[in-house]
Design a protein around this motif. Structure first.
Motif, PDB file in Angstrom:
ATOM      1  N   THR A  85       0.902  -1.217  -0.031  1.00 25.56           N
ATOM      2  CA  THR A  85      -0.050   0.152   0.097  1.00 25.56           C
ATOM      3  C   THR A  85       0.835   1.074  -0.060  1.00 25.56           C
ATOM      4  O   THR A  85       1.755   1.483   0.840  1.00 25.56           O
ATOM      5  CB  THR A  85      -1.055   0.004   1.233  1.00 25.56           C
ATOM      6  OG1 THR A  85      -1.756  -1.101   1.261  1.00 25.56           O
ATOM      7  CG2 THR A  85      -1.561   1.459   1.358  1.00 25.56           C
ATOM      8  N   LEU A  86       0.468   2.103  -0.717  1.00 24.47           N
ATOM      9  CA  LEU A  86       1.365   3.446  -1.044  1.00 24.47           C
ATOM     10  C   LEU A  86       1.095   4.277   0.314  1.00 24.47           C
ATOM     11  O   LEU A  86      -0.137   4.482   0.465  1.00 24.47           O
ATOM     12  CB  LEU A  86       0.968   4.148  -2.192  1.00 24.47           C
ATOM     13  CG  LEU A  86       1.519   5.630  -2.361  1.00 24.47           C
ATOM     14  CD1 LEU A  86       2.937   5.440  -2.623  1.00 24.47           C
ATOM     15  CD2 LEU A  86       0.904   6.314  -3.485  1.00 24.47           C
ATOM     16  N   HIS A  87       1.847   4.562   0.825  1.00 26.40           N
ATOM     17  CA  HIS A  87       1.896   5.567   2.154  1.00 26.40           C
ATOM     18  C   HIS A  87       2.577   6.928   1.675  1.00 26.40           C
ATOM     19  O   HIS A  87       3.836   7.224   1.506  1.00 26.40           O
ATOM     20  CB  HIS A  87       2.737   5.266   3.227  1.00 26.40           C
ATOM     21  CG  HIS A  87       2.115   3.973   3.983  1.00 26.40           C
ATOM     22  ND1 HIS A  87       2.453   3.436   5.419  1.00 26.40           N
ATOM     23  CD2 HIS A  87       1.085   3.156   3.512  1.00 26.40           C
ATOM     24  CE1 HIS A  87       1.685   2.535   5.364  1.00 26.40           C
ATOM     25  NE2 HIS A  87       0.816   2.376   4.561  1.00 26.40           N
ATOM     26  N   SER A  88       1.759   7.838   1.429  1.00 27.04           N
ATOM     27  CA  SER A  88       2.000   9.321   0.903  1.00 27.04           C
ATOM     28  C   SER A  88       2.410  10.078   2.306  1.00 27.04           C
ATOM     29  O   SER A  88       1.555  10.531   2.955  1.00 27.04           O
ATOM     30  CB  SER A  88       1.292  10.052   0.146  1.00 27.04           C
ATOM     31  OG  SER A  88       1.155   9.334  -1.125  1.00 27.04           O
ATOM     32  N   ASN A  89       3.510  10.410   2.769  1.00 21.22           N
ATOM     33  CA  ASN A  89       3.854  11.206   3.960  1.00 21.22           C
ATOM     34  C   ASN A  89       3.476  12.451   3.891  1.00 21.22           C
ATOM     35  O   ASN A  89       3.625  13.263   2.955  1.00 21.22           O
ATOM     36  CB  ASN A  89       5.282  10.921   4.695  1.00 21.22           C
ATOM     37  CG  ASN A  89       5.664   9.685   4.927  1.00 21.22           C
ATOM     38  OD1 ASN A  89       4.701   8.947   5.394  1.00 21.22           O
ATOM     39  ND2 ASN A  89       6.990   9.235   4.659  1.00 21.22           N
ATOM     40  N   CYS A  90       2.728  12.954   5.050  1.00 17.52           N
ATOM     41  CA  CYS A  90       2.425  14.526   4.982  1.00 17.52           C
ATOM     42  C   CYS A  90       2.836  15.011   6.390  1.00 17.52           C
ATOM     43  O   CYS A  90       2.217  15.665   6.885  1.00 17.52           O
ATOM     44  CB  CYS A  90       0.958  14.511   4.900  1.00 17.52           C
ATOM     45  SG  CYS A  90       0.125  13.663   3.698  1.00 17.52           S
ATOM     46  N   GLY A  91       4.219  14.740   6.656  1.00 18.95           N
ATOM     47  CA  GLY A  91       4.688  15.140   8.022  1.00 18.95           C
ATOM     48  C   GLY A  91       5.106  14.019   8.741  1.00 18.95           C
ATOM     49  O   GLY A  91       5.100  12.633   8.421  1.00 18.95           O
ATOM     50  N   ALA A  92       5.580  14.355  10.130  1.00 18.87           N
ATOM     51  CA  ALA A  92       6.025  13.302  10.964  1.00 18.87           C
ATOM     52  C   ALA A  92       4.932  12.153  11.305  1.00 18.87           C
ATOM     53  O   ALA A  92       5.277  11.146  11.423  1.00 18.87           O
ATOM     54  CB  ALA A  92       6.600  13.976  12.117  1.00 18.87           C
ATOM     55  N   LEU A  93       3.651  12.729  11.580  1.00 16.31           N
ATOM     56  CA  LEU A  93       2.628  11.936  11.931  1.00 16.31           C
ATOM     57  C   LEU A  93       1.670  11.327  11.053  1.00 16.31           C
ATOM     58  O   LEU A  93       0.937  10.493  11.108  1.00 16.31           O
ATOM     59  CB  LEU A  93       2.068  12.398  13.176  1.00 16.31           C
ATOM     60  CG  LEU A  93       2.745  12.966  14.333  1.00 16.31           C
ATOM     61  CD1 LEU A  93       2.135  13.715  15.311  1.00 16.31           C
ATOM     62  CD2 LEU A  93       3.526  11.547  15.011  1.00 16.31           C
ATOM     63  N   THR A  94       1.594  12.159   9.676  1.00 17.91           N
ATOM     64  CA  THR A  94       0.417  11.724   9.080  1.00 17.91           C
ATOM     65  C   THR A  94       0.864  11.230   7.525  1.00 17.91           C
ATOM     66  O   THR A  94       1.729  11.471   7.191  1.00 17.91           O
ATOM     67  CB  THR A  94      -0.402  13.229   8.978  1.00 17.91           C
ATOM     68  OG1 THR A  94       0.341  14.142   8.130  1.00 17.91           O
ATOM     69  CG2 THR A  94      -0.877  13.615  10.169  1.00 17.91           C
ATOM     70  N   GLN A  95      -0.079  10.525   7.244  1.00 15.93           N
ATOM     71  CA  GLN A  95      -0.077   9.772   5.757  1.00 15.93           C
ATOM     72  C   GLN A  95      -1.475   9.517   5.048  1.00 15.93           C
ATOM     73  O   GLN A  95      -2.452   9.602   5.727  1.00 15.93           O
ATOM     74  CB  GLN A  95       0.598   8.493   5.958  1.00 15.93           C
ATOM     75  CG  GLN A  95       1.785   8.342   6.596  1.00 15.93           C
ATOM     76  CD  GLN A  95       2.257   7.159   6.566  1.00 15.93           C
ATOM     77  OE1 GLN A  95       1.587   6.111   6.847  1.00 15.93           O
ATOM     78  NE2 GLN A  95       3.715   6.786   6.652  1.00 15.93           N
ATOM     79  N   PHE A  96      -1.393   9.597   3.807  1.00 14.61           N
ATOM     80  CA  PHE A  96      -2.451   9.193   3.029  1.00 14.61           C
ATOM     81  C   PHE A  96      -2.124   7.654   2.608  1.00 14.61           C
ATOM     82  O   PHE A  96      -1.038   7.302   1.979  1.00 14.61           O
ATOM     83  CB  PHE A  96      -2.664   9.835   1.725  1.00 14.61           C
ATOM     84  CG  PHE A  96      -3.306  11.293   1.854  1.00 14.61           C
ATOM     85  CD1 PHE A  96      -4.516  11.417   1.923  1.00 14.61           C
ATOM     86  CD2 PHE A  96      -2.325  12.299   1.929  1.00 14.61           C
ATOM     87  CE1 PHE A  96      -5.209  12.928   1.931  1.00 14.61           C
ATOM     88  CE2 PHE A  96      -3.016  13.784   1.972  1.00 14.61           C
ATOM     89  CZ  PHE A  96      -4.375  13.782   2.103  1.00 14.61           C
ATOM     90  N   HIS A  97      -3.044   6.642   3.025  1.00 13.94           N
ATOM     91  CA  HIS A  97      -2.765   5.295   2.765  1.00 13.94           C
ATOM     92  C   HIS A  97      -3.633   5.171   1.357  1.00 13.94           C
ATOM     93  O   HIS A  97      -4.811   5.391   1.301  1.00 13.94           O
ATOM     94  CB  HIS A  97      -3.230   4.373   3.680  1.00 13.94           C
ATOM     95  CG  HIS A  97      -1.976   4.347   4.958  1.00 13.94           C
ATOM     96  ND1 HIS A  97      -2.458   3.612   5.977  1.00 13.94           N
ATOM     97  CD2 HIS A  97      -1.132   5.235   5.245  1.00 13.94           C
ATOM     98  CE1 HIS A  97      -1.469   3.803   6.835  1.00 13.94           C
ATOM     99  NE2 HIS A  97      -0.507   4.797   6.463  1.00 13.94           N
TER     100      HIS A  97
END
Length: 186
Positions: A85-97
């Motif tokens: 599954t692609l994890h697109s990081n949006c900072g230290a704590l957040t991601q779009f999966h």
């Protein structure tokens, strides 16, 4: 000041995701400030929620999702192989999966998911918002985005907000973070 921050946070529409701040160790990836996902039911609009760590959305193509979220300013989690599954990081704590049929077979029949509200992405500066707008405009000309639902609203230099429909129909509001929002989310 704490009470004022609480009031500012409670006035936010919906649920928020913190997005990356640029650092020299992460390269060019990640200088977005915040994202908020506005849910439809009015009861969630005054909930005062400040952070959602992960937002999962099924997609039809990992490659299309990767290019779209990178255009927003996210960064692929390089620790995860592309076959997962692609994890697109949006900072230290957040991601779009964004799982796709490549790694979850049932998605081929179910199709991509659409959030029932607006995913609001707030940037730390107007310059960073404008850079994201330029990257999204460039996607529209690419072959695999031509038949998608990608729409980038009209942009004028004087505005600080843009509405975007992602390739799978999800609605995004891109804007510059207000001072109160930036303070509330740290």
């Amino acid at each position: 000041p704490e009470r004022a921050l609480r009031r500012a946070a409670q006035s936010l529409l919906g649920l928020a995701l913190a997005l990356p701040r640029r650092s020299s160790t992460r390269g060019s990836c990640g200088r977005m400030a915040l994202a908020a996902a506005t849910a439809v039911p009015p009861t969630t609009q005054d909930a005062g929620v400040l952070l959602i760590e992960h937002l999962n959305l099924n997609v039809s193509s990992t490659q299309v999702a990767l290019e779209f979220y990178e255009a927003l300013g996210c960064c692929r989690d390089a620790r995860r192989p592309m076959g997962k599954t692609l994890h697109s990081n949006c900072g230290a704590l957040t991601q779009f999966h964004t799982p796709s049929p490549d790694n979850e077979a049932y998605i081929a029949d179910a199709g991509p998911q659409q959030w029932r509200g607006v995913i609001s992405v707030a940037y730390a500066s107007l310059t960073e918002l404008q850079e994201a707008v330029q990257r999204l405009e460039q996607l529209k000309g690419q072959e695999h985005f031509r038949d998608s639902q990608l729409e980038v609203g009209p942009w004028e230099e004087s505005q600080e907000e843009l509405h975007v429909r992602g390739p799978y129909g999800n609605r995004f509001r891109l804007h510059v973070a207000s001072t109160a929002l930036a303070l509330a989310l740290g």
